[in-house]
Design an enzyme around this catalytic site. Structure first.
Site, PDB file in Angstrom:
ATOM      1  CG  HIS A 116     -12.699  -0.617   4.262  1.00 18.81           C
ATOM      2  ND1 HIS A 116     -12.759   0.616   4.902  1.00 18.81           N
ATOM      3  CD2 HIS A 116     -11.293  -1.021   3.972  1.00 18.81           C
ATOM      4  CE1 HIS A 116     -11.328   0.934   5.153  1.00 18.81           C
ATOM      5  NE2 HIS A 116     -10.418   0.079   5.024  1.00 18.81           N
TER       6      HIS A 116
ATOM      7  CG  MET B 282      -2.715   0.754  -1.528  1.00 15.63           C
ATOM      8  SD  MET B 282      -1.254  -0.061  -1.013  1.00 15.63           S
ATOM      9  CE  MET B 282      -1.758  -0.880   0.249  1.00 15.63           C
TER      10      MET B 282
ATOM     11  NE  ARG C  43      -2.360  -6.269   4.937  1.00 21.82           N
ATOM     12  CZ  ARG C  43      -2.090  -5.015   4.862  1.00 21.82           C
ATOM     13  NH1 ARG C  43      -2.175  -3.948   5.548  1.00 21.82           N
ATOM     14  NH2 ARG C  43      -0.861  -4.920   3.945  1.00 21.82           N
TER      15      ARG C  43
ATOM     16  CG  HIS D  57     -10.894   2.799   1.285  1.00 23.83           C
ATOM     17  ND1 HIS D  57     -11.030   1.433   1.492  1.00 23.83           N
ATOM     18  CD2 HIS D  57      -9.469   3.205   1.192  1.00 23.83           C
ATOM     19  CE1 HIS D  57      -9.913   0.870   1.420  1.00 23.83           C
ATOM     20  NE2 HIS D  57      -9.026   1.927   1.589  1.00 23.83           N
TER      21      HIS D  57
HETATM   22  O1  PAF Z   1      -3.228   3.913   2.922  1.00 25.98           O
HETATM   23  C1  PAF Z   1      -2.838   3.454   2.104  1.00 25.98           C
HETATM   24  O2  PAF Z   1      -3.890   2.598   1.366  1.00 25.98           O
HETATM   25  C2  PAF Z   1      -1.663   3.516   1.338  1.00 25.98           C
HETATM   26  O3  PAF Z   1      -0.577   3.444   1.996  1.00 25.98           O
HETATM   27  C3  PAF Z   1      -1.624   4.709   0.294  1.00 25.98           C
HETATM   28  C4  PAF Z   1      -1.684   5.994   1.066  1.00 25.98           C
HETATM   29  C5  PAF Z   1      -2.998   4.700  -0.708  1.00 25.98           C
HETATM   30  C6  PAF Z   1      -0.315   4.848  -0.353  1.00 25.98           C
HETATM   31  O4  PAF Z   1      -0.345   3.664  -1.136  1.00 25.98           O
END
Ligand code: PAF
Length: 288
Positions: A34, A30, A187, A37
């Protein structure tokens, strides 16, 4: 790195890549990236010909009064980080393109979604499974990458993919942490200085629970200690702390092969989650 903004273009390109025999790794996010990811992107880079990262703040997984509007967004910064991590295609569609109509069809997960975060976020995992289904159809990945930090999400996606025969391998990537142990999260930037200072105590409480559990398998005492420690964090309100079997997320028994101690804590309107996954056979071996 190529930017794709429409579902049509992404669907056509993924089909074309697969037609050329290229393997595709998908990193669904989303945004507001950071190191957590980036670790997913790096793992995908090492295992696939093409890495697609999606950035989509999914309205379907936010409930009324949750932080959909204020969820941090910064596409320019994300694009620079994604490119550096080796992403080939950044897919960032608009909500109206992802959800052009609402036919009212829902994906209803089972009891795994009724506990932990699901208990206080009704419908959240319906929305996660909905967007994941769409992303898997659009990007046709061979492998998709998810972090252990969102362990309940991971458990649901693994079960969903297995039960409904999605032709995709789910890859599970360990939680990335700040130096003081706080799990990386988009967050974290919403915490004020005092809250940020207090937040690593979440990890410490879970680590203490893990130690008690590993030593003598005392589930109740481990959990009580986690709850006690979390309850003492200045400025924080305990949302939940549970010790469950993983990935069923049902009460742990002597037969459980893996357990999770998971917690959610609120600092004002900021809700942080963290967990520790404990393979039981390994725990038993350690206590011998
Ligand atoms: O973990 C997340 O950021 C979200 O829940 C995902 C897996 C991208 C689905 O929107």
């Amino acid at each position: 790195m190529r930017h794709i903004e429409t579902v049509d273009e992404m669907t056509r390109l993924a089909a074309q890549l697969r037609g050329q025999g290229k393997s595709i790794g998908l990193v669904p996010t989303m945004g507001y990236l950071h190191e957590g990811h980036l670790a997913l992107a790096e793992a995908a880079r090492g295992e696939n010909d093409v890495v697609i990262m999606s950035i989509f703040v999914n309205p379907a997984q936010f409930g009324p009064g949750e932080d959909f509007e204020t969820y941090p967004r910064d596409l320019e910064r994300d694009a620079a980080l994604a490119e550096e991590a080796g992403v080939d295609i950044l897919f960032h569609p608009e909500p109206a393109d992802m959800y052009p109509t609402d036919g009212g069809i829902r994906i209803l997960p089972g009891p795994q979604a009724d506990v932990l975060c699901g208990a206080s976020r009704p419908g959240h995992f319906d929305g996660v499974l909905k967007v994941i289904t769409k992303l898997f159809h659009i990007a046709s990945p061979d492998r998709a990458y998810f972090g252990e930090k969102d362990a309940q999400q991971l458990a649901l996606i693994e079960t969903f993919v297995r039960d409904f025969n999605f032709p995709v391998e789910i890859r599970r990537i360990p939680t990335v942490r700040e130096e003081d142990g706080l799990a990386k999260s988009s967050r974290n930037v919403c915490l004020d200085a005092e809250e940020r200072k207090a937040a690593p105590a979440i990890r410490q409480a879970l680590a203490e629970g893990e130690q008690i559990f590993r030593k003598n398998g005392e589930r109740e005492r481990a959990l009580q200690e986690v709850r006690r420690r979390l309850g003492e964090i200045p400025g924080a309100a305990l949302d939940y702390a549970e010790l469950l079997e993983y990935p069923s997320l049902q009460p742990a028994t002597k037969e459980s092969r893996e357990v999770i101690i998971a917690a959610a804590v609120r600092f004002g309107s900021v809700r942080l989650i963290d967990n520790v996954l404990i393979p039981v056979k390994e725990a038993a071996a350690c206590s011998k």
